[in-house]
Design a protein around this motif. Structure first.
Motif, PDB file in Angstrom:
ATOM      1  N   ILE A 130      -8.011  10.582  -4.945  1.00 15.72           N
ATOM      2  CA  ILE A 130      -7.840  11.751  -5.799  1.00 15.72           C
ATOM      3  C   ILE A 130      -8.979  12.735  -5.508  1.00 15.72           C
ATOM      4  CG2 ILE A 130      -7.898  12.556  -8.194  1.00 15.72           C
ATOM      5  CD1 ILE A 130      -6.540   9.901  -8.955  1.00 15.72           C
ATOM      6  N   SER A 131      -8.627  13.998  -5.420  1.00 15.99           N
ATOM      7  CA  SER A 131      -9.620  15.017  -5.117  1.00 15.99           C
ATOM      8  C   SER A 131     -10.739  14.996  -6.149  1.00 15.99           C
ATOM      9  CB  SER A 131      -8.951  16.401  -5.109  1.00 15.99           C
ATOM     10  OG  SER A 131      -9.906  17.410  -4.875  1.00 15.99           O
ATOM     11  N   GLY A 132     -11.973  14.978  -5.652  1.00 14.92           N
ATOM     12  CA  GLY A 132     -13.114  14.969  -6.557  1.00 14.92           C
ATOM     13  C   GLY A 132     -13.628  13.589  -6.895  1.00 14.92           C
ATOM     14  N   HIS A 133     -12.872  12.558  -6.550  1.00 16.89           N
ATOM     15  CA  HIS A 133     -13.331  11.188  -6.788  1.00 16.89           C
ATOM     16  C   HIS A 133     -14.265  10.776  -5.656  1.00 16.89           C
ATOM     17  CE1 HIS A 133     -10.076   9.587  -9.758  1.00 16.89           C
ATOM     18  NE2 HIS A 133     -10.691  10.671 -10.200  1.00 16.89           N
ATOM     19  N   THR A 134     -15.499  10.496  -6.025  1.00 19.72           N
ATOM     20  CA  THR A 134     -16.471  10.154  -4.995  1.00 19.72           C
ATOM     21  C   THR A 134     -16.524   8.649  -4.718  1.00 19.72           C
ATOM     22  OG1 THR A 134     -18.210  10.042  -6.666  1.00 19.72           O
ATOM     23  CG2 THR A 134     -17.910  12.142  -5.527  1.00 19.72           C
ATOM     24  N   ALA A 135     -15.988   7.862  -5.621  1.00 20.34           N
ATOM     25  CA  ALA A 135     -15.973   6.406  -5.425  1.00 20.34           C
ATOM     26  C   ALA A 135     -14.623   5.985  -4.874  1.00 20.34           C
ATOM     27  CB  ALA A 135     -16.253   5.693  -6.743  1.00 20.34           C
ATOM     28  N   LEU A 136     -14.644   5.101  -3.887  1.00 20.26           N
ATOM     29  CA  LEU A 136     -13.406   4.623  -3.261  1.00 20.26           C
ATOM     30  C   LEU A 136     -13.544   3.133  -2.984  1.00 20.26           C
ATOM     31  CD1 LEU A 136     -11.288   6.405  -0.591  1.00 20.26           C
ATOM     32  CD2 LEU A 136     -11.822   3.974  -0.321  1.00 20.26           C
ATOM     33  N   TYR A 137     -12.497   2.392  -3.323  1.00 22.97           N
ATOM     34  CA  TYR A 137     -12.499   0.937  -3.188  1.00 22.97           C
ATOM     35  C   TYR A 137     -11.292   0.496  -2.349  1.00 22.97           C
ATOM     36  CZ  TYR A 137     -15.236   1.277  -7.563  1.00 22.97           C
ATOM     37  OH  TYR A 137     -16.156   1.579  -8.533  1.00 22.97           O
ATOM     38  N   TRP A 138     -11.493  -0.557  -1.608  1.00 29.25           N
ATOM     39  CA  TRP A 138     -10.388  -1.258  -0.942  1.00 29.25           C
ATOM     40  C   TRP A 138     -10.322  -2.675  -1.498  1.00 29.25           C
ATOM     41  CZ3 TRP A 138      -6.615   0.530   2.179  1.00 29.25           C
ATOM     42  CH2 TRP A 138      -6.822   1.732   2.864  1.00 29.25           C
ATOM     43  N   TYR A 139      -9.080  -3.108  -1.782  1.00 26.70           N
ATOM     44  CA  TYR A 139      -8.824  -4.463  -2.249  1.00 26.70           C
ATOM     45  C   TYR A 139      -7.697  -5.066  -1.423  1.00 26.70           C
ATOM     46  CZ  TYR A 139     -11.244  -3.132  -6.612  1.00 26.70           C
ATOM     47  OH  TYR A 139     -12.153  -2.718  -7.540  1.00 26.70           O
ATOM     48  N   ARG A 140      -7.630  -6.385  -1.460  1.00 26.82           N
ATOM     49  CA  ARG A 140      -6.517  -7.078  -0.832  1.00 26.82           C
ATOM     50  C   ARG A 140      -5.850  -7.938  -1.906  1.00 26.82           C
ATOM     51  NH1 ARG A 140      -7.571 -10.799   4.378  1.00 26.82           N
ATOM     52  NH2 ARG A 140      -8.861 -11.996   2.915  1.00 26.82           N
ATOM     53  N   GLN A 141      -4.536  -7.862  -1.935  1.00 24.86           N
ATOM     54  CA  GLN A 141      -3.764  -8.648  -2.894  1.00 24.86           C
ATOM     55  C   GLN A 141      -2.806  -9.533  -2.120  1.00 24.86           C
ATOM     56  OE1 GLN A 141      -1.279  -6.392  -5.622  1.00 24.86           O
ATOM     57  NE2 GLN A 141      -1.156  -8.066  -7.064  1.00 24.86           N
TER      58      GLN A 141
ATOM     59  N   ALA B 294      -8.288   2.295  -4.271  1.00 24.24           N
ATOM     60  CA  ALA B 294      -8.486   2.899  -5.592  1.00 24.24           C
ATOM     61  C   ALA B 294      -9.632   3.894  -5.505  1.00 24.24           C
ATOM     62  CB  ALA B 294      -8.786   1.844  -6.642  1.00 24.24           C
ATOM     63  N   SER B 295      -9.567   4.911  -6.344  1.00 22.35           N
ATOM     64  CA  SER B 295     -10.674   5.851  -6.395  1.00 22.35           C
ATOM     65  C   SER B 295     -11.064   6.103  -7.843  1.00 22.35           C
ATOM     66  CB  SER B 295     -10.324   7.167  -5.700  1.00 22.35           C
ATOM     67  OG  SER B 295      -9.383   7.921  -6.446  1.00 22.35           O
ATOM     68  N   SER B 296     -12.272   6.560  -8.028  1.00 23.36           N
ATOM     69  CA  SER B 296     -12.741   6.885  -9.372  1.00 23.36           C
ATOM     70  C   SER B 296     -13.865   7.899  -9.291  1.00 23.36           C
ATOM     71  CB  SER B 296     -13.218   5.623 -10.103  1.00 23.36           C
ATOM     72  OG  SER B 296     -14.469   5.193  -9.597  1.00 23.36           O
TER      73      SER B 296
ATOM     74  N   GLY C 220      -0.409  16.235  -4.296  1.00 23.49           N
ATOM     75  CA  GLY C 220      -0.189  15.189  -5.272  1.00 23.49           C
ATOM     76  C   GLY C 220      -1.455  14.880  -6.046  1.00 23.49           C
ATOM     77  N   ALA C 221      -1.287  14.378  -7.254  1.00 22.82           N
ATOM     78  CA  ALA C 221      -2.434  14.147  -8.099  1.00 22.82           C
ATOM     79  C   ALA C 221      -2.973  12.734  -7.967  1.00 22.82           C
ATOM     80  CB  ALA C 221      -2.050  14.411  -9.546  1.00 22.82           C
ATOM     81  N   GLY C 222      -2.222  11.825  -7.359  1.00 29.70           N
ATOM     82  CA  GLY C 222      -2.621  10.439  -7.340  1.00 29.70           C
ATOM     83  C   GLY C 222      -3.226  10.031  -6.019  1.00 29.70           C
ATOM     84  N   VAL C 223      -3.590   8.748  -5.944  1.00 29.02           N
ATOM     85  CA  VAL C 223      -4.082   8.165  -4.705  1.00 29.02           C
ATOM     86  C   VAL C 223      -2.875   7.867  -3.809  1.00 29.02           C
ATOM     87  CG1 VAL C 223      -5.316   6.227  -3.684  1.00 29.02           C
ATOM     88  CG2 VAL C 223      -6.041   7.142  -5.908  1.00 29.02           C
ATOM     89  N   SER C 224      -2.966   8.262  -2.564  1.00 28.82           N
ATOM     90  CA  SER C 224      -1.867   7.968  -1.645  1.00 28.82           C
ATOM     91  C   SER C 224      -2.356   7.067  -0.518  1.00 28.82           C
ATOM     92  CB  SER C 224      -1.260   9.255  -1.076  1.00 28.82           C
ATOM     93  OG  SER C 224      -2.229   9.994  -0.361  1.00 28.82           O
ATOM     94  N   GLN C 225      -1.458   6.250  -0.026  1.00 30.57           N
ATOM     95  CA  GLN C 225      -1.775   5.324   1.048  1.00 30.57           C
ATOM     96  C   GLN C 225      -0.670   5.356   2.091  1.00 30.57           C
ATOM     97  OE1 GLN C 225      -3.187   1.882  -1.933  1.00 30.57           O
ATOM     98  NE2 GLN C 225      -3.605   1.381   0.217  1.00 30.57           N
ATOM     99  N   SER C 226      -1.067   5.182   3.326  1.00 31.60           N
ATOM    100  CA  SER C 226      -0.068   5.129   4.394  1.00 31.60           C
ATOM    101  C   SER C 226      -0.521   4.152   5.479  1.00 31.60           C
ATOM    102  CB  SER C 226       0.143   6.526   4.999  1.00 31.60           C
ATOM    103  OG  SER C 226      -1.065   7.014   5.559  1.00 31.60           O
ATOM    104  N   PRO C 227       0.428   3.502   6.161  1.00 32.92           N
ATOM    105  CA  PRO C 227       1.849   3.502   5.819  1.00 32.92           C
ATOM    106  C   PRO C 227       2.111   2.672   4.567  1.00 32.92           C
ATOM    107  CG  PRO C 227       1.418   1.922   7.552  1.00 32.92           C
ATOM    108  CD  PRO C 227       0.113   2.595   7.281  1.00 32.92           C
ATOM    109  N   SER C 228       3.303   2.737   4.056  1.00 37.31           N
ATOM    110  CA  SER C 228       3.631   1.914   2.899  1.00 37.31           C
ATOM    111  C   SER C 228       3.901   0.477   3.334  1.00 37.31           C
ATOM    112  CB  SER C 228       4.837   2.476   2.146  1.00 37.31           C
ATOM    113  OG  SER C 228       5.931   2.662   3.019  1.00 37.31           O
ATOM    114  N   ASN C 229       4.439   0.342   4.522  1.00 35.95           N
ATOM    115  CA  ASN C 229       4.693  -0.990   5.093  1.00 35.95           C
ATOM    116  C   ASN C 229       4.281  -0.989   6.557  1.00 35.95           C
ATOM    117  OD1 ASN C 229       6.382  -2.687   3.022  1.00 35.95           O
ATOM    118  ND2 ASN C 229       7.238  -0.639   2.961  1.00 35.95           N
ATOM    119  N   LYS C 230       3.740  -2.113   7.008  1.00 40.08           N
ATOM    120  CA  LYS C 230       3.338  -2.236   8.397  1.00 40.08           C
ATOM    121  C   LYS C 230       3.614  -3.658   8.868  1.00 40.08           C
ATOM    122  CE  LYS C 230       1.201  -1.145  12.268  1.00 40.08           C
ATOM    123  NZ  LYS C 230       1.712  -0.109  13.208  1.00 40.08           N
ATOM    124  N   VAL C 231       4.398  -3.761   9.926  1.00 38.38           N
ATOM    125  CA  VAL C 231       4.646  -5.047  10.547  1.00 38.38           C
ATOM    126  C   VAL C 231       3.997  -5.018  11.916  1.00 38.38           C
ATOM    127  CG1 VAL C 231       6.373  -6.703  11.326  1.00 38.38           C
ATOM    128  CG2 VAL C 231       6.833  -5.290   9.308  1.00 38.38           C
TER     129      VAL C 231
END
Lengths: 116, 113
Positions: free
Chosen positions: A26-37, A93-95, A1-12
Motif C-alpha cells: 500500500i502506498s505510504g506503508h514503509t513496513a513490508l513483510y513476507w510470510y509463507r503459509q 503484508a504491509s503496514s 488499487g488501495a490494497g496490497v497486490s501480489q503477482s503472479p497469483s499462481n506459479k507452477v
C-alpha cells in the motif's frame, strides 16, 4: 488499487528452477513483510523490511531464499533452485511503521507456488 | 522465545450459538495481540487487536477478544455465530517495540445452519 497486490497469483515450476514473486505494498506503508503459509500450517515469518533499515532476514529458511525492496516500495522474493518443500502460499503484508497504534498489517492475496 | 498456540484445529458451532476460538501466547515483555481472519480464496483480514487499556477488545463483524495476562490468553469470541463467519482464524503476537509477528497455526471455524 488501495490494497496490497501480489503477482503472479499462481506459479507452477519445476524442481531446480528459480522463481520470483512480487509484492506491491500500500502506498505510504514503509513496513513490508513476507510470510509463507503451508497447507495445515500457520504463517511462517520470512523477512521484514522497514524503510531504509537493514531487513530482518531471520525467518528465511535457507540461503536459496532472498528478498529485495527497491525504492522503499515494491519487493521481490526470490527462491533459487526450488525444491518441492517450497510449495506453499507466499503472503506479503504491509503496514505503517510501528508507532504504538499503526502496526496493523494489510495482507495481499498471496502467490500460490507449486514445485513439481 | 516468542510463540502463539491455537490448541484447536477446528471449532464447530451452530448458527446463533456463541463461539470461542482459543489462543495462548508466550512472549517476553508486553505483548501486542491480534486476530486475523482468512476467508476461502481471500487474503488475511484484520479483525481486532489489543495494545493496552481495556482487556476486552471489540473488533469487526461483532467479534471481541479478551486479554488475560495471568493466563496469557487472548480468546476470540462472538455472542451469536453466523454461517458467514465460517473461515480460518489466526491469532498473532508481536513483542512490544519489535516489528516481528508470530502467528498461530490457525483454527478453522465451521458454523452450521
Amino acid at each position: 488499487g488501495a490494497g496490497v497486490s501480489q503477482s503472479p497469483s499462481n506459479k507452477v515450476t519445476e524442481k531446480g528452477k528459480d522463481v520470483e514473486l512480487r509484492c506491491d505494498p500500500i502506498s505510504g506503508h514503509t513496513a513490508l513483510y513476507w510470510y509463507r503459509q503451508s497447507l495445515g500450517q500457520g504463517l511462517e515469518f520470512l523477512i521484514y523490511f522497514q524503510g531504509n533499515s537493514a531487513p530482518d532476514k531471520s525467518g528465511l529458511p535457507s540461503d536459496r531464499f532472498s528478498a529485495e525492496r527497491t525504492g522503499g516500495s515494491v519487493s521481490t522474493l526470490t527462491i533459487q533452485r526450488t525444491q518441492q518443500e517450497d510449495s506453499a502460499v507466499y503472503l506479503c503484508a504491509s503496514s505503517l511503521p510501528f508507532e504504538g497504534g499503526s502496526e496493523t498489517q494489510y495482507f495481499g492475496p498471496g502467490t500460490r507456488l507449486l514445485v513439481l | 522465545a516468542q510463540s502463539v498456540a491455537q490448541p484447536e484445529d477446528q471449532v464447530n458451532v451452530a448458527e446463533g450459538n456463541p463461539l470461542t476460538v482459543k489462543c495462548t501466547y508466550s512472549v517476553s515483555g508486553n505483548p501486542y495481540l491480534f486476530w486475523y481472519v482468512q476467508y476461502p480464496n481471500r487474503g488475511l483480514q484484520f479483525l481486532l487487536k489489543y495494545i493496552t487499556g481495556d482487556n476486552l477488545v471489540k473488533g469487526s463483524y461483532g467479534f471481541e477478544a479478551e486479554f488475560n495476562k495471568s493466563q496469557t490468553s487472548f480468546h476470540l469470541k462472538k455472542p451469536s455465530a453466523l454461517v458467514s463467519d465460517s473461515a480460518l482464524y489466526f491469532c498473532a503476537v508481536m513483542r512490544y517495540n519489535f516489528n516481528k509477528f508470530y502467528f498461530g497455526s490457525g483454527t478453522k471455524l465451521n458454523v452450521k445452519p
